[in-house]
Design a protein around this motif. Structure first.
Motif, PDB file in Angstrom:
ATOM      1  N   ALA A  79       0.860  -1.193   0.000  1.00 45.16           N
ATOM      2  CA  ALA A  79       0.000   0.000   0.000  1.00 45.16           C
ATOM      3  C   ALA A  79       0.888   1.232   0.000  1.00 45.16           C
ATOM      4  CB  ALA A  79      -0.910   0.003   1.226  1.00 45.16           C
ATOM      5  N   GLY A  80       0.562   2.185  -0.864  1.00 47.65           N
ATOM      6  CA  GLY A  80       1.313   3.422  -0.912  1.00 47.65           C
ATOM      7  C   GLY A  80       2.406   3.416  -1.966  1.00 47.65           C
ATOM      8  N   ASP A  81       3.338   4.367  -1.849  1.00 48.70           N
ATOM      9  CA  ASP A  81       4.428   4.532  -2.806  1.00 48.70           C
ATOM     10  C   ASP A  81       5.690   3.827  -2.311  1.00 48.70           C
ATOM     11  OD1 ASP A  81       2.619   6.133  -4.093  1.00 48.70           O
ATOM     12  OD2 ASP A  81       3.823   7.961  -3.976  1.00 48.70           O
ATOM     13  N   TYR A  82       6.369   3.165  -3.236  1.00 51.33           N
ATOM     14  CA  TYR A  82       7.614   2.473  -2.949  1.00 51.33           C
ATOM     15  C   TYR A  82       8.669   2.885  -3.961  1.00 51.33           C
ATOM     16  CZ  TYR A  82       5.092  -0.616   0.191  1.00 51.33           C
ATOM     17  OH  TYR A  82       4.345  -1.115   1.219  1.00 51.33           O
ATOM     18  N   THR A  83       9.893   3.039  -3.494  1.00 48.53           N
ATOM     19  CA  THR A  83      11.020   3.318  -4.372  1.00 48.53           C
ATOM     20  C   THR A  83      11.480   2.008  -4.984  1.00 48.53           C
ATOM     21  OG1 THR A  83      11.705   5.172  -2.997  1.00 48.53           O
ATOM     22  CG2 THR A  83      13.375   4.224  -4.450  1.00 48.53           C
ATOM     23  N   GLY A  84      11.691   2.012  -6.303  1.00 44.32           N
ATOM     24  CA  GLY A  84      12.150   0.829  -6.998  1.00 44.32           C
ATOM     25  C   GLY A  84      13.609   0.937  -7.387  1.00 44.32           C
ATOM     26  N   ARG A  85      14.321  -0.210  -7.307  1.00 45.12           N
ATOM     27  CA  ARG A  85      15.730  -0.270  -7.698  1.00 45.12           C
ATOM     28  C   ARG A  85      15.986  -1.576  -8.440  1.00 45.12           C
ATOM     29  NH1 ARG A  85      15.621   1.796  -2.551  1.00 45.12           N
ATOM     30  NH2 ARG A  85      16.456   3.876  -2.332  1.00 45.12           N
ATOM     31  N   ILE A 138      23.637   0.444 -15.137  1.00 47.23           N
ATOM     32  CA  ILE A 138      22.277   0.557 -15.689  1.00 47.23           C
ATOM     33  C   ILE A 138      21.289   0.972 -14.600  1.00 47.23           C
ATOM     34  CG2 ILE A 138      20.355  -0.742 -16.713  1.00 47.23           C
ATOM     35  CD1 ILE A 138      22.544  -2.351 -18.250  1.00 47.23           C
ATOM     36  N   ALA A 139      21.407   0.362 -13.417  1.00 50.60           N
ATOM     37  CA  ALA A 139      20.519   0.704 -12.299  1.00 50.60           C
ATOM     38  C   ALA A 139      20.678   2.176 -11.922  1.00 50.60           C
ATOM     39  CB  ALA A 139      20.812  -0.194 -11.101  1.00 50.60           C
ATOM     40  N   ARG A 170      17.658   5.119 -12.433  1.00 51.65           N
ATOM     41  CA  ARG A 170      17.061   5.569 -11.173  1.00 51.65           C
ATOM     42  C   ARG A 170      16.331   6.900 -11.267  1.00 51.65           C
ATOM     43  NH1 ARG A 170      19.729   5.379  -5.210  1.00 51.65           N
ATOM     44  NH2 ARG A 170      17.762   5.468  -4.142  1.00 51.65           N
ATOM     45  N   PRO A 171      16.862   7.918 -11.995  1.00 50.73           N
ATOM     46  CA  PRO A 171      16.103   9.169 -12.102  1.00 50.73           C
ATOM     47  C   PRO A 171      14.876   9.056 -13.016  1.00 50.73           C
ATOM     48  CG  PRO A 171      18.417   9.494 -12.722  1.00 50.73           C
ATOM     49  CD  PRO A 171      18.197   8.039 -12.549  1.00 50.73           C
ATOM     50  N   ILE A 172      14.763   7.973 -13.772  1.00 52.52           N
ATOM     51  CA  ILE A 172      13.653   7.822 -14.718  1.00 52.52           C
ATOM     52  C   ILE A 172      12.523   6.992 -14.097  1.00 52.52           C
ATOM     53  CG2 ILE A 172      12.991   6.946 -16.996  1.00 52.52           C
ATOM     54  CD1 ILE A 172      16.024   7.437 -17.751  1.00 52.52           C
ATOM     55  N   TRP A 173      12.823   5.742 -13.725  1.00 52.25           N
ATOM     56  CA  TRP A 173      11.818   4.886 -13.078  1.00 52.25           C
ATOM     57  C   TRP A 173      11.998   5.028 -11.579  1.00 52.25           C
ATOM     58  CZ3 TRP A 173      12.457  -0.077 -10.494  1.00 52.25           C
ATOM     59  CH2 TRP A 173      11.230  -0.627 -10.088  1.00 52.25           C
ATOM     60  N   ARG A 174      10.988   5.596 -10.920  1.00 55.04           N
ATOM     61  CA  ARG A 174      11.077   5.883  -9.490  1.00 55.04           C
ATOM     62  C   ARG A 174      10.569   4.752  -8.608  1.00 55.04           C
ATOM     63  NH1 ARG A 174      14.463   9.839  -8.169  1.00 55.04           N
ATOM     64  NH2 ARG A 174      14.272  11.611  -9.562  1.00 55.04           N
ATOM     65  N   GLY A 175       9.648   3.934  -9.141  1.00 57.87           N
ATOM     66  CA  GLY A 175       9.096   2.864  -8.324  1.00 57.87           C
ATOM     67  C   GLY A 175       7.649   2.587  -8.669  1.00 57.87           C
ATOM     68  N   LYS A 176       6.879   2.195  -7.661  1.00 55.21           N
ATOM     69  CA  LYS A 176       5.486   1.810  -7.879  1.00 55.21           C
ATOM     70  C   LYS A 176       4.588   2.413  -6.806  1.00 55.21           C
ATOM     71  CE  LYS A 176       6.486  -2.546 -10.196  1.00 55.21           C
ATOM     72  NZ  LYS A 176       6.057  -2.161 -11.516  1.00 55.21           N
ATOM     73  N   ARG A 177       3.334   2.623  -7.199  1.00 58.57           N
ATOM     74  CA  ARG A 177       2.290   3.079  -6.276  1.00 58.57           C
ATOM     75  C   ARG A 177       1.237   1.976  -6.209  1.00 58.57           C
ATOM     76  NH1 ARG A 177       0.517   8.672  -7.630  1.00 58.57           N
ATOM     77  NH2 ARG A 177       2.210   9.129  -6.183  1.00 58.57           N
ATOM     78  N   PHE A 178       0.873   1.583  -4.998  1.00 55.20           N
ATOM     79  CA  PHE A 178      -0.139   0.554  -4.771  1.00 55.20           C
ATOM     80  C   PHE A 178      -1.331   1.181  -4.067  1.00 55.20           C
ATOM     81  CE2 PHE A 178       3.981  -1.467  -4.957  1.00 55.20           C
ATOM     82  CZ  PHE A 178       3.754  -2.541  -5.788  1.00 55.20           C
ATOM     83  N   ASP A 179      -2.528   0.890  -4.594  1.00 59.07           N
ATOM     84  CA  ASP A 179      -3.753   1.452  -4.040  1.00 59.07           C
ATOM     85  C   ASP A 179      -4.838   0.383  -4.104  1.00 59.07           C
ATOM     86  OD1 ASP A 179      -5.689   3.141  -3.062  1.00 59.07           O
ATOM     87  OD2 ASP A 179      -5.962   4.213  -4.953  1.00 59.07           O
ATOM     88  N   GLY A 180      -4.994  -0.344  -3.026  1.00 60.15           N
ATOM     89  CA  GLY A 180      -5.998  -1.411  -3.004  1.00 60.15           C
ATOM     90  C   GLY A 180      -5.625  -2.539  -3.946  1.00 60.15           C
ATOM     91  N   TRP A 192       7.212   7.556 -12.565  1.00 62.78           N
ATOM     92  CA  TRP A 192       8.286   7.960 -13.479  1.00 62.78           C
ATOM     93  C   TRP A 192       8.711   9.401 -13.249  1.00 62.78           C
ATOM     94  CZ3 TRP A 192      10.157   4.107 -16.509  1.00 62.78           C
ATOM     95  CH2 TRP A 192       9.350   2.981 -16.656  1.00 62.78           C
ATOM     96  N   ILE A 193       9.945   9.692 -13.480  1.00 66.97           N
ATOM     97  CA  ILE A 193      10.602  10.995 -13.568  1.00 66.97           C
ATOM     98  C   ILE A 193      10.678  11.751 -12.236  1.00 66.97           C
ATOM     99  CG2 ILE A 193      10.811  13.183 -14.813  1.00 66.97           C
ATOM    100  CD1 ILE A 193      11.149  10.774 -16.680  1.00 66.97           C
ATOM    101  N   SER A 194       9.662  12.470 -11.844  1.00 66.71           N
ATOM    102  CA  SER A 194       9.726  13.380 -10.699  1.00 66.71           C
ATOM    103  C   SER A 194       9.476  12.657  -9.385  1.00 66.71           C
ATOM    104  CB  SER A 194       8.682  14.485 -10.876  1.00 66.71           C
ATOM    105  OG  SER A 194       8.597  15.271  -9.714  1.00 66.71           O
ATOM    106  N   ARG A 195      10.245  13.033  -8.387  1.00 70.30           N
ATOM    107  CA  ARG A 195      10.048  12.465  -7.063  1.00 70.30           C
ATOM    108  C   ARG A 195       8.826  13.077  -6.376  1.00 70.30           C
ATOM    109  NH1 ARG A 195      15.054  10.621  -3.552  1.00 70.30           N
ATOM    110  NH2 ARG A 195      15.971  10.440  -5.583  1.00 70.30           N
ATOM    111  N   ARG A 196       8.660  14.381  -6.523  1.00 70.51           N
ATOM    112  CA  ARG A 196       7.547  15.076  -5.858  1.00 70.51           C
ATOM    113  C   ARG A 196       6.214  14.856  -6.549  1.00 70.51           C
ATOM    114  NH1 ARG A 196      10.598  20.655  -4.818  1.00 70.51           N
ATOM    115  NH2 ARG A 196      12.110  19.846  -3.336  1.00 70.51           N
TER     116      ARG A 196
END
Length: 167
Positions: free
Chosen positions: A44-50, A72-73, A77-87, A94-98
């Motif tokens: 649940a929520g936002d996770y940083t991906g690596r 490559i990782a 890293r500045p392009i793919w930020r991770g995943k968001r899970f909601d239910g 992607w891209i921006s952290r904020r």
């Protein structure tokens, strides 16, 4: 492999470090780590991906595979930020952290083993070939997951990469 088995056991401990591309773990080691996950996954929520490991580099010797995967990782890293899970749904960040852009929506179910989250990208919003992608995530500890991305081609599932998700 025996040394890796000991290392993988310690990685599954909630206090152990998160696997990284610098660890040089191959697909077999990472699959074992995922299969060793003892508890059901709740995301649940936002996770940083690596990125931890990529299919294109698996045949290289470890002394080449590890630094190339790390580069490559680092570059992605500045392009793919991770995943968001909601239910029961999620998306890639992607891209921006904020204010990340989202792309690659997926449905979340429980995998057949009952211990992993299954990610299904076969969603109407996704353009081709994204619907051919699936994934799984396994808990390593509180807020820390190891995950795999698969591509299904002619009913054959190919592992494309392993990555971690953490807060």
């Amino acid at each position: 492999m025996k040394d890796n088995a000991i290392r993988l056991h310690s990685l599954a401990d909630a206090t152990a470090p998160i696997p990284t591309s610098r660890d040089g773990l191959g697909f077999a080691d990472l699959a074992s780590l995922m299969n060793a996950s003892p508890s059901p996954v709740v995301l649940a929520g936002d996770y940083t991906g690596r990125i931890v490991s990529l299919i294109a580099l698996q045949r290289l010797p470890g002394m080449l595979r590890t630094p190339i995967t790390s580069i490559i990782a680092m570059l992605t890293r500045p392009i793919w930020r991770g995943k968001r899970f909601d239910g029961n749904t999620g998306t890639n960040l992607w891209i921006s952290r904020r204010r990340p852009r989202t792309f690659g929506d997926f449905a979340i179910t429980t995998a057949e083993d009952g211990h992993h989250a299954a990610l299904d990208y076969n969603q109407h919003a996704n353009p081709r070939p994204v619907p051919l992608i699936t994934g799984e995530a396994a808990a390593l500890g509180p807020g820390v997951f190891i995950a795999a991305m698969y591509l299904t081609v002619m009913r054959r599932r190919i592992t494309l990469m392993y990555f971690t998700l953490d807060r």
